[in-house]
Design a protein around this motif. Structure first.
Motif, mmCIF file in Angstrom:
data_model
loop_
_atom_site.group_PDB
_atom_site.id
_atom_site.type_symbol
_atom_site.label_atom_id
_atom_site.label_comp_id
_atom_site.label_asym_id
_atom_site.label_seq_id
_atom_site.Cartn_x
_atom_site.Cartn_y
_atom_site.Cartn_z
ATOM 1 N N UNK A 96 0.812 -1.223 0.000
ATOM 2 C CA UNK A 96 0.000 0.000 0.000
ATOM 3 C C UNK A 96 0.843 1.270 0.000
ATOM 4 N N UNK A 97 2.140 1.144 0.288
ATOM 5 C CA UNK A 97 3.008 2.312 0.355
ATOM 6 C C UNK A 97 3.583 2.647 -1.019
ATOM 7 N N UNK A 98 3.924 3.919 -1.253
ATOM 8 C CA UNK A 98 4.541 4.290 -2.537
ATOM 9 C C UNK A 98 6.013 3.927 -2.565
ATOM 10 N N UNK A 99 6.619 3.883 -3.754
ATOM 11 C CA UNK A 99 8.073 3.677 -3.831
ATOM 12 C C UNK A 99 8.814 4.861 -3.211
ATOM 13 N N UNK A 100 10.091 4.662 -2.922
ATOM 14 C CA UNK A 100 10.921 5.756 -2.421
ATOM 15 C C UNK A 100 11.072 6.825 -3.502
ATOM 16 N N UNK A 101 10.711 8.089 -3.200
ATOM 17 C CA UNK A 101 10.869 9.147 -4.209
ATOM 18 C C UNK A 101 12.309 9.282 -4.695
ATOM 19 N N UNK A 102 13.267 9.136 -3.802
ATOM 20 C CA UNK A 102 14.677 9.251 -4.208
ATOM 21 C C UNK A 102 15.064 8.123 -5.152
ATOM 22 N N UNK A 103 14.533 6.916 -4.931
ATOM 23 C CA UNK A 103 14.834 5.814 -5.835
ATOM 24 C C UNK A 103 14.236 6.071 -7.213
ATOM 25 N N UNK A 104 13.025 6.613 -7.275
ATOM 26 C CA UNK A 104 12.401 6.924 -8.565
ATOM 27 C C UNK A 104 13.265 7.908 -9.351
ATOM 28 N N UNK A 105 13.764 8.939 -8.675
ATOM 29 C CA UNK A 105 14.606 9.927 -9.358
ATOM 30 C C UNK A 105 15.941 9.317 -9.763
ATOM 31 N N UNK A 106 16.465 8.430 -8.930
ATOM 32 C CA UNK A 106 17.713 7.746 -9.273
ATOM 33 C C UNK A 106 17.550 6.960 -10.567
ATOM 34 N N UNK A 129 17.543 9.412 -13.552
ATOM 35 C CA UNK A 129 18.871 9.942 -13.867
ATOM 36 C C UNK A 129 19.745 8.852 -14.480
ATOM 37 N N UNK A 130 19.499 7.594 -14.105
ATOM 38 C CA UNK A 130 20.251 6.484 -14.685
ATOM 39 C C UNK A 130 19.800 6.162 -16.101
ATOM 40 N N UNK A 131 18.774 6.873 -16.595
ATOM 41 C CA UNK A 131 18.295 6.648 -17.942
ATOM 42 C C UNK A 131 17.329 5.494 -18.085
ATOM 43 N N UNK A 132 16.673 5.101 -16.979
ATOM 44 C CA UNK A 132 15.746 3.975 -17.035
ATOM 45 C C UNK A 132 14.331 4.394 -17.441
ATOM 46 N N UNK A 133 14.110 5.672 -17.656
ATOM 47 C CA UNK A 133 12.801 6.155 -18.058
ATOM 48 C C UNK A 133 12.819 7.657 -18.209
ATOM 49 N N UNK A 134 11.725 8.245 -18.734
ATOM 50 C CA UNK A 134 11.670 9.697 -18.927
ATOM 51 C C UNK A 134 11.754 10.443 -17.596
ATOM 52 N N UNK A 135 12.588 11.480 -17.543
ATOM 53 C CA UNK A 135 12.777 12.237 -16.314
ATOM 54 C C UNK A 135 11.475 12.848 -15.828
ATOM 55 N N UNK A 136 10.701 13.462 -16.741
ATOM 56 C CA UNK A 136 9.476 14.130 -16.325
ATOM 57 C C UNK A 136 8.473 13.140 -15.734
ATOM 58 N N UNK A 137 8.398 11.955 -16.334
ATOM 59 C CA UNK A 137 7.464 10.940 -15.819
ATOM 60 C C UNK A 137 7.855 10.492 -14.417
ATOM 61 N N UNK A 138 9.151 10.209 -14.236
ATOM 62 C CA UNK A 138 9.616 9.779 -12.922
ATOM 63 C C UNK A 138 9.542 10.919 -11.908
ATOM 64 N N UNK A 139 9.753 12.142 -12.363
ATOM 65 C CA UNK A 139 9.636 13.299 -11.486
ATOM 66 C C UNK A 139 8.218 13.431 -10.951
ATOM 67 N N UNK A 140 7.237 13.259 -11.817
ATOM 68 C CA UNK A 140 5.844 13.339 -11.386
ATOM 69 C C UNK A 140 5.495 12.201 -10.423
ATOM 70 N N UNK A 141 6.022 10.996 -10.709
ATOM 71 C CA UNK A 141 5.793 9.883 -9.790
ATOM 72 C C UNK A 141 6.428 10.157 -8.426
ATOM 73 N N UNK A 142 7.635 10.729 -8.443
ATOM 74 C CA UNK A 142 8.336 11.022 -7.190
ATOM 75 C C UNK A 142 7.590 12.075 -6.385
#
Length: 537
Positions: free
Chosen positions: A282-292, A295-308
């Motif tokens: 029920x908990x969200x992922x770690x925002x810092x992990x999403x941004x990591x 930045x590692x190029x695993x997905x669009x920055x804007x998409x991960x930023x919004x998720x974070x």
């Protein structure tokens, strides 16, 4: 050197620096190599940071960034050669109700680790009883019994090894969900084991859960909680381990006279693991992990930023995309972009290079000394109730007194207690109260220092880009040294004698005290990004 903007403003005219806090850092106010950073907290609908390489360049160029009607007040206080910090602080507004669940469910991973320690001692007694085991294979050899007891420890070693390459791919939340599944599966296998082979398999699977949980729990808590209570919450996670030991003792004593009671002792962990897994779901992922990952190029920055931003807002109980969460996300992005300026993703051994090596020296050194000062051998001889009491002291004081004072005071007491134990076995054998007092002193000092503070430092000291790998190495160091000390205690005691063995532990404790004084920094009150920028660089 020209003034550089790490994130260009789209509309500088809306910036009013007179209403925003200003952060200035300098290694030396008189040195030509000092760096000043002006961090405006509200421009550009996000964050904008400016860096100048010297005082004159900073003060000379900064007015070019201000509207004509703006004003600026700067207060700097530092002596030559010292770091100056003029900032508004890192106090983040939050409600305790919003941080309870993101703490409790990861902390259950620690409770289940402690439960295994407490329950196994009673389970092995019941398992070997002809009357109470309820099996035909109750007559276990010393090797077989040792495998039952230590099976979860070896599983934890394997789990910590697996966490190294896969932790950043899985993420902290999924890692803890998998740990909960392994806990439940291992406890269930052990409870329903028709023979020794299945029992040992269950112990190994449960240990895999320990390895992943002890890696993922401090990571998730450190990356999701407000910085001013990070020490309290991670220390509380260590208190959960002690409470788990007490729970294991209680269940063991309650079922000890029941035929097949050892099955209930092992199986009781399964429903707790199920609660942990459902809670983490029920908990969200770690925002810092999403941004990591972005930045590692695993997905669009804007998409991960919004998720974070959505994850952080949920964790803090704020409206979606609120300005505070947006600003914190922007700060983390800037920190990550700076860390990844040279290469997209770190190599496999990056954790043993540069700032990450410094972090591993601190964190790995603490968990190594935590074990080789005799913890596996000494701690289990003393009262578990005192353990919980003293851990509670560390919980209350980790964010108040700081990490270093608790470590220095506690490790000093550990060294004294070990020398007292050596003296008892050497020439104070007629004074048993000396041994009792030394044991209690050891437990109390351990539980306000190495016990909670080592894991607290491990969870916060590594740079974000290598945090997953770094903590997995620290966990591996911890369980590996635990296994070595546990295995070597009896042979060393026979070879050296108890008095010389405790004397050896005491000398190691003095070395660990020297390590703390010379190498371990104070991280109280700093955000994870500030720890990376101020301490590791």
């Amino acid at each position: 050197m020209a003034l550089t903007c790490l994130q260009p403003c789209y509309n500088p005219s809306v910036v009013t620096l007179s209403k925003s806090p200003l952060l200035i850092r300098s290694k030396s106010l008189t040195s030509s190599s000092c760096i000043f950073i002006a961090k405006n907290l509200n421009p550009c609908t996000g964050n904008c940071s400016f860096i100048a390489r010297n005082k004159e360049n900073f003060l000379g160029k900064l007015p070019l960034l201000l509207p004509n009607n703006s004003s600026l007040r700067v207060k700097v206080s530092a002596s030559s050669g010292e770091e100056a910090n003029a900032e508004s602080g890192n106090v983040e507004e939050f409600s305790w109700t919003s941080v309870i669940l993101p703490f409790i469910f990861p902390a259950l991973g620690g409770l289940l680790f402690g439960y295994d320690i407490g329950a196994t001692s009673s389970a092995t007694i019941a398992l070997q009883s002809p009357e109470l085991s309820g099996t035909t294979w109750y007559s276990l050899s010393a090797v077989q019994l040792g495998l039952v007891v230590s099976g979860s420890l070896y599983g934890a070693l394997i789990g910590s090894i697996l966490a190294y390459p896969f932790a950043d791919f899985l993420g902290r939340r999924r890692e803890l969900i998998i740990a909960a599944i392994l806990y439940a599966a291992g406890g269930s296998l052990a409870a329903y084991a028709p023979g020794l082979g299945v029992l040992l398999l269950g112990r190994l699977v449960y240990g895999l859960g320990i390895g992943l949980a002890m890696h993922g729990a401090p990571l998730y808590i450190a990356e999701t909680c407000p910085s001013q209570i990070r020490g309290t919450l991670i220390s509380l996670k260590e208190l959960a381990i002690v409470l788990g030991i007490l729970l294991g003792y209680f269940v063991g004593s309650y079922e000890i006279n029941v035929i097949g009671g050892w099955r209930y002792m092992f199986g009781f962990s399964a429903p707790i693991a199920l609660l942990m897994g459902l809670g983490m779901w029920t908990l969200p992922p770690s925002p810092r992990w999403l941004l990591l990952r972005a930045i590692q190029g695993k997905g669009p920055l804007q998409e991960y930023k919004e998720k974070a931003m959505g994850a952080l807002s949920k964790l803090r109980g704020r409206p979606a995309s609120d300005k505070i969460s947006e600003k914190q996300i922007e700060d983390t992005i800037i920190s990550l972009k700076t860390a990844y300026s040279d290469e997209v993703e770190g190599n496999f051994l990056e954790v043993l290079q540069g700032p990450s090596l410094k972090a591993f020296t601190i964190g790995g050194g603490l968990v190594l000394f935590q074990q080789i000062t005799g913890q596996p051998s000494v701690l289990y001889y003393a009262g578990s109730i005192l353990q919980s009491l003293m851990t509670a002291v560390a919980v209350l004081k980790a964010d108040d007194l700081g990490r270093r004072p608790l470590l220095i005071g506690g490790v000093s007491g550990i060294a004294l207690s070990l020398f007292l134990l050596s003296a008892y076995y050497k020439f104070l054998g007629s004074f048993p109260l000396v041994a009792v007092g030394a044991l209690l002193l050891y437990v109390g000092c351990y539980q306000i220092s190495f016990g909670p503070i080592s894991w607290l430092m491990v969870s916060e000291i590594f740079p974000l880009r290598t945090r997953g790998k770094g903590i997995s190495l620290a966990v591996l160091t911890n369980f590996g040294s635990n296994a070595i000390v546990t295995f070597a205690f009896s042979p060393l005691k026979e070879l050296l004698g108890a008095e010389n063995l405790f004397l050896l532990f005491g000398v190691i404790a003095l070395l660990s005290l020297l390590f703390v004084v010379t190498s371990v920094p104070e991280t109280k009150g700093l955000s994870l990004e500030e720890i990376e920028s101020k301490i590791l660089n």
